[in-house]
Design a protein around this motif. Structure first.
Motif, PDB file in Angstrom:
ATOM      1  N   THR A  72       0.834  -1.206   0.000  1.00  0.00           N
ATOM      2  CA  THR A  72       0.000   0.000   0.000  1.00  0.00           C
ATOM      3  C   THR A  72       0.866   1.252   0.000  1.00  0.00           C
ATOM      4  OG1 THR A  72      -1.768  -1.151   1.187  1.00  0.00           O
ATOM      5  CG2 THR A  72      -1.785   1.258   1.261  1.00  0.00           C
ATOM      6  N   THR A 115      -0.330  -2.768  -9.715  1.00  0.00           N
ATOM      7  CA  THR A 115      -1.683  -3.286  -9.503  1.00  0.00           C
ATOM      8  C   THR A 115      -2.004  -4.396 -10.496  1.00  0.00           C
ATOM      9  OG1 THR A 115      -2.403  -1.129  -8.673  1.00  0.00           O
ATOM     10  CG2 THR A 115      -4.115  -2.653  -9.371  1.00  0.00           C
ATOM     11  N   HIS A 173      -3.013  -8.389  -9.777  1.00  0.00           N
ATOM     12  CA  HIS A 173      -4.223  -9.014 -10.296  1.00  0.00           C
ATOM     13  C   HIS A 173      -3.923 -10.110 -11.316  1.00  0.00           C
ATOM     14  CE1 HIS A 173      -6.145  -5.470  -8.502  1.00  0.00           C
ATOM     15  NE2 HIS A 173      -7.287  -6.109  -8.607  1.00  0.00           N
ATOM     16  N   ARG A 191      -2.460 -14.298  -8.243  1.00  0.00           N
ATOM     17  CA  ARG A 191      -3.691 -14.807  -7.629  1.00  0.00           C
ATOM     18  C   ARG A 191      -3.510 -16.244  -7.142  1.00  0.00           C
ATOM     19  NH1 ARG A 191      -8.804 -12.493  -8.945  1.00  0.00           N
ATOM     20  NH2 ARG A 191      -8.623 -10.467  -9.956  1.00  0.00           N
ATOM     21  N   HIS A 250       0.178 -12.412   4.911  1.00  0.00           N
ATOM     22  CA  HIS A 250      -0.551 -11.531   3.990  1.00  0.00           C
ATOM     23  C   HIS A 250      -1.910 -12.117   3.633  1.00  0.00           C
ATOM     24  CE1 HIS A 250      -1.569  -9.194   0.433  1.00  0.00           C
ATOM     25  NE2 HIS A 250      -1.578 -10.305  -0.276  1.00  0.00           N
ATOM     26  N   ASP A 271      -2.642  -5.088   3.096  1.00  0.00           N
ATOM     27  CA  ASP A 271      -2.414  -4.747   1.693  1.00  0.00           C
ATOM     28  C   ASP A 271      -3.505  -5.343   0.810  1.00  0.00           C
ATOM     29  OD1 ASP A 271      -0.125  -3.127   1.709  1.00  0.00           O
ATOM     30  OD2 ASP A 271       1.190  -4.859   1.949  1.00  0.00           O
ATOM     31  N   PRO A 272      -3.719  -4.762  -0.377  1.00  0.00           N
ATOM     32  CA  PRO A 272      -4.757  -5.284  -1.273  1.00  0.00           C
ATOM     33  C   PRO A 272      -4.477  -6.726  -1.686  1.00  0.00           C
ATOM     34  CG  PRO A 272      -3.355  -3.687  -2.410  1.00  0.00           C
ATOM     35  CD  PRO A 272      -3.030  -3.589  -0.956  1.00  0.00           C
ATOM     36  N   ALA A 273      -5.518  -7.545  -1.685  1.00  0.00           N
ATOM     37  CA  ALA A 273      -5.421  -8.950  -2.086  1.00  0.00           C
ATOM     38  C   ALA A 273      -6.698  -9.300  -2.829  1.00  0.00           C
ATOM     39  CB  ALA A 273      -5.231  -9.844  -0.869  1.00  0.00           C
ATOM     40  N   PRO A 274      -6.680  -9.262  -4.165  1.00  0.00           N
ATOM     41  CA  PRO A 274      -7.910  -9.434  -4.942  1.00  0.00           C
ATOM     42  C   PRO A 274      -8.637 -10.748  -4.682  1.00  0.00           C
ATOM     43  CG  PRO A 274      -6.117  -8.606  -6.329  1.00  0.00           C
ATOM     44  CD  PRO A 274      -5.507  -8.962  -5.010  1.00  0.00           C
ATOM     45  N   ARG A 303      -8.447 -12.639  -1.790  1.00  0.00           N
ATOM     46  CA  ARG A 303      -8.506 -13.027  -0.378  1.00  0.00           C
ATOM     47  C   ARG A 303      -9.918 -13.471  -0.003  1.00  0.00           C
ATOM     48  NH1 ARG A 303      -6.297  -8.574   2.455  1.00  0.00           N
ATOM     49  NH2 ARG A 303      -4.272  -9.620   2.487  1.00  0.00           N
ATOM     50  N   THR A 307      -9.213  -7.220  11.446  1.00  0.00           N
ATOM     51  CA  THR A 307      -9.580  -6.782  10.097  1.00  0.00           C
ATOM     52  C   THR A 307     -11.044  -7.062   9.781  1.00  0.00           C
ATOM     53  OG1 THR A 307      -9.036  -8.903   9.028  1.00  0.00           O
ATOM     54  CG2 THR A 307      -7.243  -7.319   9.315  1.00  0.00           C
TER      55      THR A 307
END
Length: 271
Positions: free
Chosen positions: A103, A118, A122, A127, A178, A184-187, A189, A253
């Motif tokens: 991030t 990004t 993705h 993934r 993670h 952090d972003p995790a498409p 998750r 979270t």
């Protein structure tokens, strides 16, 4: 476990120690510089100082594991190796991941480069790597291969093998932290329940491996029996504490799902 003996002698030279500390200091400086840039670019949003403190804590734990007195002891004493394993593979990764380095990177990169990062996040390989089953296998299942086959003894006989173990512990530990609780972003998750289930499997697997190690079942470790048993205790209790911390990070979270109210008098649409 009869016939076990000390594995190969080794140590950590002064140049190696200095290089390790230099690399860690450089990483710390890079993170702090990025945090400073994030605050300058968006003063209103800023950057949470607790993130920075978490990152520095993770680097401090790595330093504790990779420099004397623990680093030389890990070459000749299985208890030292297991303490290293806990620090590098469980405690430091949690602190580093909770610092949200991806991030921070996205906030400080130019827009074009941020979009490329990004896109990588993705991508299909990313993934697949971030799938809970893959993360669980890399962080936990490989421990059985390490301690119940000649792999551990082979790796410890060569300095490069020892550093490869460190790299694996750190990378797999960061990946698992993670996937389970990272900010952090995790498409891809999954939901909290699925992640709690994966964490429960990891806890059970660590406990089973530690108990088998303590009892001498299937173990292939060239070290005195008392060292192996005490190393198993370090793994059992140290792993429990680390996994409780990870569970706490996961629960923190969790956010309740918001349900959109249905207009009065309208029947639910069947699926």
């Amino acid at each position: 476990m009869g016939g076990m003996h000390h594995h190969g002698e080794g140590g950590t030279s002064r140049p190696e120690t200095a290089l390790t500390l230099l690399v860690l200091l450089a990483v710390a400086g890079g993170y702090l510089l990025a945090a400073h840039r994030a605050r300058r670019r968006n003063p209103a949003q800023g950057w949470n100082p607790w993130r920075s403190a978490s990152f520095l804590t993770g680097l401090a734990l790595l330093a504790l594991a990779l420099v004397p007195p623990l680093a030389p002891a890990a070459h000749t004493d299985f208890r030292g190796h297991m303490a290293q394993h806990m620090l590098i593979g469980m405690y430091a990764p949690l602190a580093l991941v909770m610092a949200a380095p991806v991030t921070l990177l996205l906030r400080t990169l130019p827009p074009a480069r941020a979009r490329r990062v990004t896109a990588v996040l993705h991508s299909l390989p990313a993934r697949a790597l971030a799938h809970p089953a893959v993360a669980l296998t890399l962080s936990t299942a490989t421990l059985a291969a390490l301690y119940f086959t000649p792999l551990y003894n082979t790796a410890m006989a060569h300095p490069a093998g020892h550093w490869l173990l460190h790299a694996h512990f750190l990378a797999s530990g960061c990946l698992f932290a993670h996937v389970i609780a990272g900010p952090d972003p995790a498409p891809t998750r999954p939901g909290v329940r699925t992640r709690l289930f994966c964490l429960g499997i990891a806890i059970a697997a660590h406990a089973l491996i530690a108990q088998a190690m303590y009892g001498g079942f299937f173990v292939d470790i060239h070290a005195p029996i008392d060292q192996v048993q005490q190393g198993a205790e370090i793994m059992y209790y140290g792993g429990d504490i680390a996994e409780l911390l990870l569970a706490g990070a996961l629960v923190s979270t969790w956010r309740p799902e918001r349900r959109t109210p249905r207009p009065a008098g309208r029947a639910p649409v069947p699926y």
